[in-house]
Design an enzyme around this catalytic site. Structure first.
Site, PDB file in Angstrom:
ATOM      1  N   GLU A 256       0.888  -1.168   0.000  1.00  0.00           N
ATOM      2  CA  GLU A 256       0.000   0.000   0.000  1.00  0.00           C
ATOM      3  C   GLU A 256       0.917   1.206   0.000  1.00  0.00           C
ATOM      4  OE1 GLU A 256      -1.168   3.236   1.715  1.00  0.00           O
ATOM      5  OE2 GLU A 256      -1.782   1.965   3.406  1.00  0.00           O
ATOM      6  N   CYS A 295      -1.985   8.412   3.932  1.00  0.00           N
ATOM      7  CA  CYS A 295      -1.901   7.868   2.574  1.00  0.00           C
ATOM      8  C   CYS A 295      -3.162   8.141   1.784  1.00  0.00           C
ATOM      9  CB  CYS A 295      -1.630   6.370   2.635  1.00  0.00           C
ATOM     10  SG  CYS A 295      -2.854   5.445   3.588  1.00  0.00           S
TER      11      CYS A 295
END
Length: 672
Positions: A256, A295
């Site tokens: 990720e 993120c």
């Protein structure tokens, strides 16, 4: 100064050779050290596989779910300590809710899903069995079993609690032990969280180990039964993804990565509307929560050209109210970046964006608080890129902090194209009331985004926010975002398991999957199954009822009583013209009602409630003069609590020629 320890082979190990200093994000002063190059890495992996894995695999899914719930409750009772430790990472009290409470909430969700969506068994069946022969004596069934290795979780600095727990929850529920490697800058918070979990006594030995500092040669010792999950930069992910050893040994790897997420203001939204205010609120929150170190934070703000100035003014006005400084202060809304290195990186990348976009807002230079002059503070920065088609940096360079850029768009198609210029993201959000525009975004941008978040005044009260990954939904994205799908409910659990195709007789597959398969050998019941308590029932126990004839009078009475006078039940000629019926036929629900009358035990007993039925199919019409009998079989048992459990019964209705006319699964709650 705190010595941040690792937890390896069941004991705590302090810093040693190779230890690195850790500075407070708020003051810049060194507050801790972590790392030890002499850790017994091989012993750690063996301890996880032989002790932790064996103990977890001995538990059922439900037992592991109960373990997650107990861990969540324990952390919830001690979360104030995690709050206090987190202040030095630069996080405010509001930020703690995302990291600490969000992580604990993820444990609770997986505990609930484990109890409700997984069997109280050791094997997870994947879909129904496949009949591989004509008579049903040879079947195929896909099943998931826990991998026999260890999962190594390499986590980012921004969420030292949630970043660990989002991976740990599905991994433990799958029955696989974990080695957690947090980012060194905030590992002291992760160490406290792990210490709390270990001290709770709810984890088997070897189920969880912690490495603060470098992993040494851990990755060189993994094989195809092991997994590596990574959260961090695209550059580091690329190094891990292309590691020759991981590739050669078939180690599962997911990433990720950083992501240039976008938000789009719908062309239908005008200034002054509830949706316009909602859009501005989302932008402000995503720029300032965790000082933009998320993120999923908004980096690109895509706005129809006529609304650019209104958005610019509204966002700038909101940013002007943001106070920056010591996160312990009640009057501070945004804290520091995690480190001086991170501050330098954000400023450098903001300068790159500034080379092709105009900075239209910059916050106060001096942070609030005493002794914070050496802290890693960066004030919010808002840019406007007049020509987003010609720009590159705004689509390729992520300043991982409170930095975002407004991108004007001409129309819906242009907005979608700009969103896709990020080459893959974790999330794009859209504020709109226009269903057609929402559909266009999904069709045009879905392939480039792991999550599409739509919001308007109708959903705002319950919406979770652009930047809040929910454990129920996948968290990941294609391309630049890494291609992984962390979280995602039971999907994430399956990631740590091996799917196998199992073939054999119904009896063998019933034993393997801990659920009776049709065609299996029936087990005689010593007494009517509805008179027996949950623990006394056994898979495969079967009740065979006498037959009952279906008469024309039954059909007509049912039609009059219910009002269901559909022509197939009432008009012989019309029914005969229907390609599915030979003439008048019995109602399907009449058959279900008569079936219940055949197998139900009417007296008070351990059966507490009928909670529904699944997979109902009508296979063959029943005409007046036919008779039906019922075969009732215990298919699956699922405990719900100490008082009762769910029993899933397989119900088959057959006619006088033993042809199946209907089939379904009945759900009842039965007292323990």
């Amino acid at each position: 100064m705190q010595d941040v320890q690792s937890f390896v082979c069941g004991r705590w190990v302090g810093p040693g050779a190779g230890a690195r200093p850790i500075a407070s994000a708020v003051t810049g002063a060194v507050i801790a050290q972590a790392g030890n190059d002499a850790l017994d890495v091989a012993g750690m992996l063996d301890f996880a596989r032989s002790r932790g894995g064996a103990a977890l695999r001995a538990m059922t899914f439900h037992q592991r779910a109960k373990m997650l719930k107990a861990l969540a409750q324990h952390l919830n009772a001690h979360k104030d300590a995690l709050y206090q430790a987190s202040f030095d990472t630069g996080a405010t009290a509001r930020d703690h809710l995302f990291d600490v409470d969000g992580g604990i909430g993820t444990l609770f969700v997986y505990a609930s899903k484990g109890r409700r969506e997984l069997p109280d068994a050791h094997v997870l069946r994947d879909g129904p069995a496949e009949q591989l022969g004509k008579t049903g004596t040879f079947l195929g069934q896909h099943v998931y079993t826990p991998k026999r290795g260890v999962a190594v979780h390499i986590n980012a600095f921004n969420f030292p609690v949630w970043g660990m727990l989002e991976k740990l929850a599905p991994c433990l529920l799958a029955g696989v032990p974990s080695v957690v490697k947090p980012a060194t800058a905030t590992c002291y918070v992760t160490e406290l969280c792990v210490r709390l979990m270990i001290d709770s006594g709810h984890l088997p030995d070897g189920a969880l180990q912690l490495v603060t500092g470098g992993l040494g040669d851990t990755l060189d010792l993994l094989d195809c039964q092991d997994s590596v999950t990574f959260t961090g930069s695209e550059a580091t992910a690329l190094k891990l993804r292309t590691d020759p050893g991981l590739i050669r040994r078939g180690v599962s790897f997911t990433a990720e990565q950083d992501s240039l997420n976008a938000t789009i203001l719908g062309p239908d939204v005008a200034p002054g509307s509830a949706e316009f205010d909602l859009f501005v609120k989302e932008v402000l929150r995503e720029m300032t929560v965790k000082a933009g170190q998320k993120c999923t934070a908004i980096r690109r703000i895509i706005v129809p050209q006529p609304q650019v100035q209104a958005v610019l003014q509204a966002v700038s006005a909101g940013l002007a109210k943001v106070t920056v400084g010591d996160p312990r202060r009640e009057d501070v809304r945004m804290g520091a970046l995690v480190s001086a290195e991170q501050r330098a990186d954000v400023l450098a990348k903001a300068a790159a964006i500034g080379a092709e976009a105009e900075r239209v807002f910059a916050g106060p230079a001096a942070p609030l608080g005493d002794g914070v002059e050496n802290g890693a503070f960066v004030a919010p920065m808002l840019f406007l890129c007049a020509d987003p088609d010609a720009a590159r940096a705004v689509h390729e360079t992520e300043a991982f902090g409170p930095v975002a850029t407004i991108l004007p768009c001409r129309d819906a198609g242009h907005a979608i194209a700009l969103a896709n210029r990020g080459r893959g993201s974790l999330v794009a959000s859209v504020v709109t009331r226009d269903p057609a525009f929402a559909r266009d975004v999904v069709l045009g941008a879905g392939a480039w985004h792991g999550r599409l978040y739509f919001n308007n005044a109708d959903s705002a009260a319950e919406a979770t926010g652009h930047g809040a990954p929910m454990p129920h939904m996948v968290h990941g994205g294609p391309g630049r975002a890494g291609g992984g799908e962390e979280l995602g409910g039971i999907r994430a659990v399956r990631h740590f398991m091996q799917r196998s195709a199992v073939q054999g007789s119904p009896d063998l597959l019933s034993a393997i999957g801990e659920a009776w398969q049709p065609g299996g050998t029936p087990v005689p019941v010593p007494a009517h199954p509805f008179t027996r308590r949950f623990g006394a029932l056994h898979l495969g126990e079967t009740l065979q009822t006498p037959a009952r004839e279906i008469t024309l009078a039954d059909i007509e009475h049912f039609a009059e009583f219910t009002g269901d006078t559909f022509y197939a039940h009432m008009d012989e000629d019309a029914a005969a013209r229907n390609p599915f019926f030979p003439g008048r036929v019995a109602h399907g629900y009449l058959l279900l009602s008569f079936a219940a009358g055949l197998f139900v035990e009417p007296n008070e007993g351990p059966v507490l409630a009928n909670t529904g039925l699944d997979n109902l199919r009508f296979m063959k019409p029943v005409v007046p003069g036919d008779s039906i009998a019922v075969t009732l079989t215990v298919k699956q048992k699922t405990p719900r609590n100490d008082a009762y459990g769910e029993v899933r019964w397989h119900v088959r209705l057959a006619n006088q020629d033993d042809e199946t006319v209907a089939e379904y699964e009945l759900l009842t709650m039965v007292a323990c």
